[in-house]
Design a protein around this motif. Structure first.
Motif, PDB file in Angstrom:
ATOM      1  N   THR A  78       0.851  -1.207   0.000  1.00 17.77           N
ATOM      2  CA  THR A  78       0.000   0.000   0.000  1.00 17.77           C
ATOM      3  C   THR A  78       0.880   1.249   0.000  1.00 17.77           C
ATOM      4  N   PHE A  79       0.674   2.103  -0.983  1.00 15.52           N
ATOM      5  CA  PHE A  79       1.479   3.332  -1.107  1.00 15.52           C
ATOM      6  C   PHE A  79       0.649   4.584  -0.802  1.00 15.52           C
ATOM      7  N   ASP A  80      -0.691   4.511  -1.011  1.00 17.60           N
ATOM      8  CA  ASP A  80      -1.553   5.672  -0.763  1.00 17.60           C
ATOM      9  C   ASP A  80      -2.023   5.643   0.687  1.00 17.60           C
ATOM     10  N   PRO A  81      -1.614   6.618   1.528  1.00 23.96           N
ATOM     11  CA  PRO A  81      -2.017   6.581   2.946  1.00 23.96           C
ATOM     12  C   PRO A  81      -3.523   6.817   3.162  1.00 23.96           C
ATOM     13  N   TYR A  82      -4.184   7.462   2.199  1.00 27.94           N
ATOM     14  CA  TYR A  82      -5.613   7.747   2.342  1.00 27.94           C
ATOM     15  C   TYR A  82      -6.492   6.595   1.846  1.00 27.94           C
ATOM     16  N   ALA A  83      -5.890   5.576   1.259  1.00 30.89           N
ATOM     17  CA  ALA A  83      -6.649   4.442   0.715  1.00 30.89           C
ATOM     18  C   ALA A  83      -7.398   3.688   1.811  1.00 30.89           C
ATOM     19  N   ILE A  84      -6.798   3.583   2.984  1.00 27.59           N
ATOM     20  CA  ILE A  84      -7.430   2.864   4.099  1.00 27.59           C
ATOM     21  C   ILE A  84      -8.669   3.619   4.603  1.00 27.59           C
ATOM     22  N   ILE A  85      -8.629   4.968   4.537  1.00 26.43           N
ATOM     23  CA  ILE A  85      -9.793   5.783   4.950  1.00 26.43           C
ATOM     24  C   ILE A  85     -10.937   5.569   3.974  1.00 26.43           C
ATOM     25  N   ARG A  86     -10.603   5.501   2.696  1.00 26.06           N
ATOM     26  CA  ARG A  86     -11.633   5.252   1.674  1.00 26.06           C
ATOM     27  C   ARG A  86     -12.218   3.849   1.828  1.00 26.06           C
ATOM     28  N   ALA A  87     -11.363   2.889   2.150  1.00 25.31           N
ATOM     29  CA  ALA A  87     -11.817   1.503   2.366  1.00 25.31           C
ATOM     30  C   ALA A  87     -12.743   1.427   3.587  1.00 25.31           C
ATOM     31  N   ARG A  88     -12.398   2.187   4.618  1.00 24.68           N
ATOM     32  CA  ARG A  88     -13.254   2.243   5.826  1.00 24.68           C
ATOM     33  C   ARG A  88     -14.637   2.795   5.476  1.00 24.68           C
ATOM     34  N   ASP A  89     -14.669   3.882   4.665  1.00 21.75           N
ATOM     35  CA  ASP A  89     -15.948   4.472   4.240  1.00 21.75           C
ATOM     36  C   ASP A  89     -16.745   3.498   3.385  1.00 21.75           C
ATOM     37  N   LEU A  90     -16.053   2.703   2.572  1.00 24.07           N
ATOM     38  CA  LEU A  90     -16.714   1.709   1.708  1.00 24.07           C
ATOM     39  C   LEU A  90     -17.472   0.681   2.544  1.00 24.07           C
ATOM     40  N   ILE A  91     -16.834   0.124   3.569  1.00 25.74           N
ATOM     41  CA  ILE A  91     -17.511  -0.893   4.389  1.00 25.74           C
ATOM     42  C   ILE A  91     -18.618  -0.270   5.244  1.00 25.74           C
ATOM     43  N   LYS A  92     -18.456   1.006   5.608  1.00 26.81           N
ATOM     44  CA  LYS A  92     -19.505   1.706   6.360  1.00 26.81           C
ATOM     45  C   LYS A  92     -20.763   1.862   5.502  1.00 26.81           C
ATOM     46  N   LEU A  93     -20.558   2.240   4.244  1.00 25.84           N
ATOM     47  CA  LEU A  93     -21.685   2.423   3.324  1.00 25.84           C
ATOM     48  C   LEU A  93     -22.382   1.098   3.031  1.00 25.84           C
ATOM     49  N   LEU A  94     -21.589   0.036   2.873  1.00 26.61           N
ATOM     50  CA  LEU A  94     -22.175  -1.293   2.625  1.00 26.61           C
ATOM     51  C   LEU A  94     -23.013  -1.747   3.815  1.00 26.61           C
ATOM     52  N   ALA A  95     -22.577  -1.409   5.030  1.00 26.78           N
ATOM     53  CA  ALA A  95     -23.331  -1.764   6.239  1.00 26.78           C
ATOM     54  C   ALA A  95     -24.631  -0.975   6.347  1.00 26.78           C
ATOM     55  N   ARG A  96     -24.674   0.231   5.739  1.00 21.57           N
ATOM     56  CA  ARG A  96     -25.870   1.082   5.789  1.00 21.57           C
ATOM     57  C   ARG A  96     -26.767   0.894   4.568  1.00 21.57           C
ATOM     58  N   SER A  97     -26.753  -0.292   3.949  1.00 16.34           N
ATOM     59  CA  SER A  97     -27.659  -0.691   2.852  1.00 16.34           C
ATOM     60  C   SER A  97     -27.412   0.026   1.524  1.00 16.34           C
ATOM     61  N   VAL A  98     -26.241   0.639   1.353  1.00 13.71           N
ATOM     62  CA  VAL A  98     -25.892   1.249   0.057  1.00 13.71           C
ATOM     63  C   VAL A  98     -25.422   0.133  -0.869  1.00 13.71           C
ATOM     64  N   PRO A  99     -25.958   0.030  -2.104  1.00 11.89           N
ATOM     65  CA  PRO A  99     -25.525  -1.045  -3.010  1.00 11.89           C
ATOM     66  C   PRO A  99     -24.047  -0.905  -3.401  1.00 11.89           C
ATOM     67  N   PHE A 100     -23.421  -2.030  -3.733  1.00  7.79           N
ATOM     68  CA  PHE A 100     -21.981  -2.034  -4.034  1.00  7.79           C
ATOM     69  C   PHE A 100     -21.650  -1.141  -5.228  1.00  7.79           C
ATOM     70  N   GLU A 101     -22.526  -1.113  -6.234  1.00  8.00           N
ATOM     71  CA  GLU A 101     -22.293  -0.309  -7.454  1.00  8.00           C
ATOM     72  C   GLU A 101     -22.092   1.174  -7.124  1.00  8.00           C
ATOM     73  N   GLN A 102     -22.826   1.670  -6.093  1.00 12.38           N
ATOM     74  CA  GLN A 102     -22.680   3.063  -5.680  1.00 12.38           C
ATOM     75  C   GLN A 102     -21.546   3.232  -4.665  1.00 12.38           C
ATOM     76  N   ALA A 103     -21.442   2.309  -3.722  1.00  7.42           N
ATOM     77  CA  ALA A 103     -20.453   2.412  -2.639  1.00  7.42           C
ATOM     78  C   ALA A 103     -19.020   2.386  -3.166  1.00  7.42           C
TER      79      ALA A 103
END
Length: 366
Positions: free
Chosen positions: A93-118
């Motif tokens: 991993t070279f991008d330090p902000y990638a983990i923050i984006r990944a965290r937001d991705l799993i948060k959105l998936l948990a809140r019923s946002v479809p994968f195509e949008q998340a």
């Protein structure tokens, strides 16, 4: 306000408004491995829980989530026993902000946002905002009504808001998940919070529509838009019911209230204190007798009320109806004459003439 700019040894004055404006279509360059060739020093990880009803969907789309995160060299694990999702960085991993984006991705998936949008959260110009609305309204019925107002009939209000802000909005349970550009997320949060404060979203949608049209004009970009924006006033506000008994506060005084007079003080004031015991006794007996006399007098008056005759109403003399009536003899005579002329059951003269004329016309036609 002007700033001095140096170009090849030449100093030029530049207006501050020119420095603050961003050119149209400008994008920040993407973060590549060349920007951080050595990678990250420590491993970072984030985990989030998901509800039971999302288990089947997450199990189905999890390979796609892992594939999308592997492009950014981030590992993702799904724990169905604990009901949690975890994302961790790797050595690559070279991008330090990638983990923050990944965290937001799993948060959105948990809140019923479809994968195509998340999955759009992994892009540079896309952000997300999860607005908690559950604690903003006390009553559950009021909360459901206002949340429904945010959706609108058949989701029309939500669709209009998505088009104006360029954001994807998902209303689920006690949260509102929004995904899109930063400027749009700011507007979405304002509309959602205002709706929960009993301000209808249509007012904010009207304002957004006007702002959208004004932003197209390059001359108005540097000007204030307040004169164009509508100003809505609250109407039909229920006035607070005033209490029947108003407790008026007394003015504060540093001095304590006056001490009440004792029995001895009262006796000293009236002179009773200096009387002898025999005189005091006589005075008490006289007071008791006076009270008894008053009570007997009142009782006697109440008894005598029963013997007082009631007031009779005055008799009104009725006038005798006059039996004599003036009789018009001449009018009676005329009626008798007319009756003799007519036969019993015969038609009047005018009707007889009309009947004869009708019979003649029928004969002529034949």
């Amino acid at each position: 306000m002007f700033h001095i700019k140096e170009e090849e040894g030449k100093k030029t004055l530049v207006d501050e408004s020119e420095l603050l404006t961003v050119p149209d279509g400008w994008k920040e360059p993407a973060f590549t491995r060349e920007d951080n060739p050595k990678g990250l020093l420590e491993e970072s990880s984030f985990a989030t829980l998901f509800p039971k009803y999302r288990e089947a969907y997450l199990k189905e789309c999890w390979p796609l989530v892992q594939k999308a995160l592997s492009e950014h060299y981030v590992n993702a694990t799904l724990d169905l026993i604990e009901g949690s999702m975890t994302v961790t960085t790797t050595k690559k991993t070279f991008d330090p902000y990638a983990i923050i984006r990944a965290r937001d991705l799993i948060k959105l998936l948990a809140r019923s946002v479809p994968f195509e949008q998340a999955v759009r959260i992994l892009q540079d110009d896309v952000a997300c905002d999860i607005i908690k609305i559950g604690s903003l309204v006390r009553k559950r019925d009021t909360f459901i009504k206002r949340r429904g107002r945010l959706l609108g009939p058949k989701g029309s209000t939500l669709k209009a808001l998505e088009l104006l802000t360029n954001c994807y909005i998902m209303v689920q349970g006690n949260t509102v998940s929004a995904l899109g550009p930063f400027s749009g997320l700011k507007e979405v949060r304002k509309v959602v919070l205002d709706t929960m404060k009993n301000i209808h979203p249509i007012y904010n949608i009207k304002t957004l529509m006007i702002k959208r049209e004004l932003s197209k004009d390059p001359e108005l970009r540097s000007q204030s838009w307040e004169r164009f924006l509508p100003k809505f006033k609250r109407k039909n506000l229920k006035k607070r019911k005033e209490p029947k008994k108003k407790n008026t506060k007394k003015e504060y005084t540093p001095f304590p209230p006056p001490q009440p007079e004792s029995q001895i003080d009262k006796e000293l004031a009236s002179g009773e204190y200096f009387l002898k015991e025999r005189q005091k006794k006589r005075k008490r007996v006289e007071e008791i007798k006076a009270k008894q006399a008053d009570a007997i007098k009142k009782r006697q008056e109440e008894r005598n009320k029963a013997f007082i005759p009631p007031k009779e109403k005055p008799v009104v003399k009725t006038k005798k109806a006059s039996t004599e009536k003036k009789i018009d003899i001449e009018a009676i005579k005329e009626k008798v004459k007319n009756a003799k002329k007519k036969k019993l059951g015969a038609l009047p003269v005018e009707e007889v003439k009309l009947k004869m004329a009708a019979d003649e016309k029928k004969k002529k036609k034949k």
